[in-house]
Motif scaffolding. Structure first.
Motif, short mmCIF file in Angstrom:
data_model
loop_
_atom_site.label_atom_id
_atom_site.label_comp_id
_atom_site.label_asym_id
_atom_site.label_seq_id
_atom_site.Cartn_x
_atom_site.Cartn_y
_atom_site.Cartn_z
N CYS A 159 49.37 0.29 -1.61
CA CYS A 159 50.09 -0.24 -0.46
C CYS A 159 51.19 0.73 -0.06
O CYS A 159 51.78 1.40 -0.92
CB CYS A 159 50.70 -1.60 -0.79
SG CYS A 159 51.53 -2.39 0.62
N GLY A 160 51.48 0.78 1.25
CA GLY A 160 52.57 1.63 1.70
C GLY A 160 52.95 1.38 3.14
O GLY A 160 52.14 0.90 3.94
N GLY A 161 54.21 1.70 3.45
CA GLY A 161 54.68 1.70 4.83
C GLY A 161 54.67 3.12 5.35
O GLY A 161 55.18 4.05 4.71
N LEU A 162 54.06 3.32 6.51
CA LEU A 162 53.81 4.65 7.06
C LEU A 162 54.28 4.73 8.51
O LEU A 162 54.44 3.70 9.17
CB LEU A 162 52.31 4.96 7.02
CG LEU A 162 51.55 4.64 5.74
CD1 LEU A 162 50.05 4.74 5.98
CD2 LEU A 162 51.98 5.58 4.62
N PRO A 163 54.49 5.93 9.03
CA PRO A 163 54.72 6.05 10.47
C PRO A 163 53.41 5.85 11.23
O PRO A 163 52.37 6.38 10.83
CB PRO A 163 55.25 7.48 10.64
CG PRO A 163 54.71 8.22 9.46
CD PRO A 163 54.60 7.23 8.34
N ALA A 164 53.43 5.07 12.30
CA ALA A 164 52.21 4.86 13.08
C ALA A 164 51.75 6.16 13.72
O ALA A 164 50.54 6.41 13.85
CB ALA A 164 52.45 3.79 14.14
N VAL A 165 52.71 6.99 14.13
CA VAL A 165 52.41 8.32 14.65
C VAL A 165 52.91 9.32 13.62
O VAL A 165 54.12 9.42 13.38
CB VAL A 165 53.09 8.57 16.01
CG1 VAL A 165 52.80 9.98 16.50
CG2 VAL A 165 52.61 7.54 17.03
N VAL A 287 61.76 3.53 19.81
CA VAL A 287 60.38 3.72 20.26
C VAL A 287 59.42 3.99 19.11
O VAL A 287 58.21 4.01 19.30
CB VAL A 287 60.29 4.86 21.30
CG1 VAL A 287 61.12 4.53 22.52
CG2 VAL A 287 60.74 6.19 20.69
N ASP A 288 59.95 4.21 17.91
CA ASP A 288 59.09 4.44 16.76
C ASP A 288 58.39 3.15 16.34
O ASP A 288 58.96 2.07 16.42
CB ASP A 288 59.90 4.97 15.57
CG ASP A 288 60.35 6.40 15.75
OD1 ASP A 288 59.63 7.15 16.42
OD2 ASP A 288 61.43 6.75 15.25
N ARG A 289 57.18 3.29 15.86
CA ARG A 289 56.43 2.15 15.35
C ARG A 289 55.97 2.49 13.93
O ARG A 289 55.56 3.61 13.64
CB ARG A 289 55.21 1.84 16.22
CG ARG A 289 55.58 1.47 17.65
CD ARG A 289 56.27 0.12 17.73
NE ARG A 289 56.76 -0.14 19.09
CZ ARG A 289 58.00 0.02 19.48
NH1 ARG A 289 58.93 0.46 18.63
NH2 ARG A 289 58.38 -0.25 20.71
N ASP A 290 56.04 1.49 13.06
CA ASP A 290 55.60 1.70 11.69
C ASP A 290 54.20 1.15 11.51
O ASP A 290 53.64 0.48 12.38
CB ASP A 290 56.57 1.07 10.70
CG ASP A 290 56.51 -0.46 10.71
OD1 ASP A 290 56.22 -1.03 11.79
OD2 ASP A 290 56.72 -1.06 9.66
N ARG A 291 53.64 1.43 10.35
CA ARG A 291 52.29 1.00 10.01
C ARG A 291 52.27 0.59 8.55
O ARG A 291 52.86 1.28 7.70
CB ARG A 291 51.31 2.15 10.25
CG ARG A 291 49.86 1.89 9.87
CD ARG A 291 49.05 3.16 10.02
NE ARG A 291 47.63 2.98 9.72
CZ ARG A 291 46.74 3.97 9.59
NH1 ARG A 291 47.16 5.23 9.74
NH2 ARG A 291 45.49 3.72 9.30
N VAL A 292 51.62 -0.52 8.24
CA VAL A 292 51.43 -0.97 6.87
C VAL A 292 49.95 -0.86 6.52
O VAL A 292 49.10 -1.32 7.29
CB VAL A 292 51.91 -2.42 6.69
CG1 VAL A 292 51.34 -3.03 5.41
CG2 VAL A 292 53.43 -2.47 6.66
#
Length: 376
Positions: A159-165, A287-292
């Protein structure tokens, strides 16, 4: 077992950090009264406005000594504070006859504070730990039904939290930078090729891993071995691989080499300073979006040649309203709190949903709120 103290219907949500999100919306529907406590009330108000809850959830200032007089018997205190502050809050709850919930691991200090409690102490009810536990319980149930008798097991949970871009740093801080660095300094224990392995510096065990249709990098995290029992593996299953770990974007290990070098010789003061430097150097903007990304996989091979595979993948991108991390941490925690409110949990220590039946119910609620795990 002490007589249970029924829930009063009041929930105190303590903390307005990066992991607080639409779990508040769920509790605003289910609790009779929901209060938010924050060290920075203005930040809490902004968060509630973004979630369209400002008119429904009063904000209280979390100053020293302010919370205890406000907690009544049967209330539920939800802690979003750093894990080191949980034991003191559990003791506060015990003195008040209140229940407690958090998304953190059940540390020895938490276990000691919860021992003999006449109220519920719910832990490991977030994303990781949390949703990963739900998926593991479902896979173990399915695996036991598919393969009868002795089997060799390969289990992985990443599992991890990542930058969407993707960015040059190959990472986006979705929770406290100091906590991210501290987690890297925790040694890891896991099973590989049938043997127990110990990794003093887990990042040195980073390897490529395909999850779904994409290549990532993964490394082991903390001590995986206690979860073999927590997930109710049958005694006749033999673990060839059992690892709970962290997932990062491809290229993360190379991009973080300067950070690793700092961590080798840094004391706590330097780590704190480094966390501030990295947060400033790689800021998160509006404006940043994260990704799980969460992947849990189970493979079984029996002695008669029969094999079985099961897996789940959660891949969620944040929105302007709410980060993916905030949604994935706060929603399962809120589901657990609704179980406390409904009187579904016995007094004492709990670790998320602890059976496949509970897991199905929790996941059905998460799905309705947009946290969907697909089979692989």
């Amino acid at each position: 077992m002490p007589d249970p103290i029924p829930a009063s219907g009041t929930v105190h949500w303590v903390g307005a950090g990066l992991s607080t999100g639409s779990g508040l919306s769920l509790l605003a529907e289910r609790a009779q009264r929901l209060l938010m406590w924050a060290r920075t009330p203005a930040r809490a108000t902004t968060l509630l406005e973004r979630l369209d809850l400002a008119d429904h959830v009063p904000v209280r200032s979390l100053t020293p000594g302010a919370l205890a007089p406000a907690v009544a018997p049967g209330d539920v205190v939800v802690s979003m504070l750093p894990a080191g502050e949980h034991p003191a809050l559990i003791r506060l709850c015990r003195e008040a006859g209140a229940h407690f919930a958090c998304s953190s691991y059940a540390s020895p200090e938490i276990e000691a504070a919860a021992t003999g409690a006449p109220t519920v102490v719910l832990t490991e009810a977030g994303l990781d730990p949390g949703i990963d536990h739900l998926l593991a319980h479902l896979l173990v149930e399915r695996g036991r039904q598919a393969v009868d008798g002795p089997a060799t097991v390969r289990f992985t949970s990443y599992c991890g939290g990542l930058p969407a871009v993707p960015n040059s740093f190959r990472y986006r801080f979705s929770w406290a930078p100091a906590g991210v660095l501290a987690a890297l300094l925790n040694s890891a224990r896991y099973v590989e090729d049938g043997s127990v392995r110990n990794a003093r510096r887990p990042w040195e065990e980073t390897r490529p891993q395909r999850l779904g249709a994409e290549m990532f990098e993964v490394y082991p995290n903390r001590d995986s071995l206690p979860f073999i029992d927590q997930y109710h593996f049958p005694a006749h299953w033999s673990a060839e691989t059992f690892v709970r770990g962290t997932v990062r974007l491809s290229g993360w290990h190379d991009a973080w080499q300067p950070v690793f070098k700092e961590l080798l010789d840094s004391d706590q003061d330097r780590i704190t300073t480094l966390a501030h430097e990295l947060a400033a150097r790689y800021p998160t903007t509006d404006v940043d979006r994260d990704r799980v990304v969460l992947s849990v996989q189970l493979d079984l091979s029996s002695r008669n040649g029969r094999s079985w595979h099961g897996g789940y993948l959660l891949d969620l991108i944040g929105t302007e309203r709410e980060s993916a991390m905030a949604r994935c941490v706060s929603l399962p925690l809120a589901v657990g709190v609704t179980d406390i409110l409904a009187g579904c949990l016995d007094p004492g220590l709990h670790r998320g949903a602890e059976s496949a039946n509970h897991a199905r119910r929790w996941l059905a609620t998460l799905d309705r709120y947009g946290v969907r795990c697909v089979t692989t």
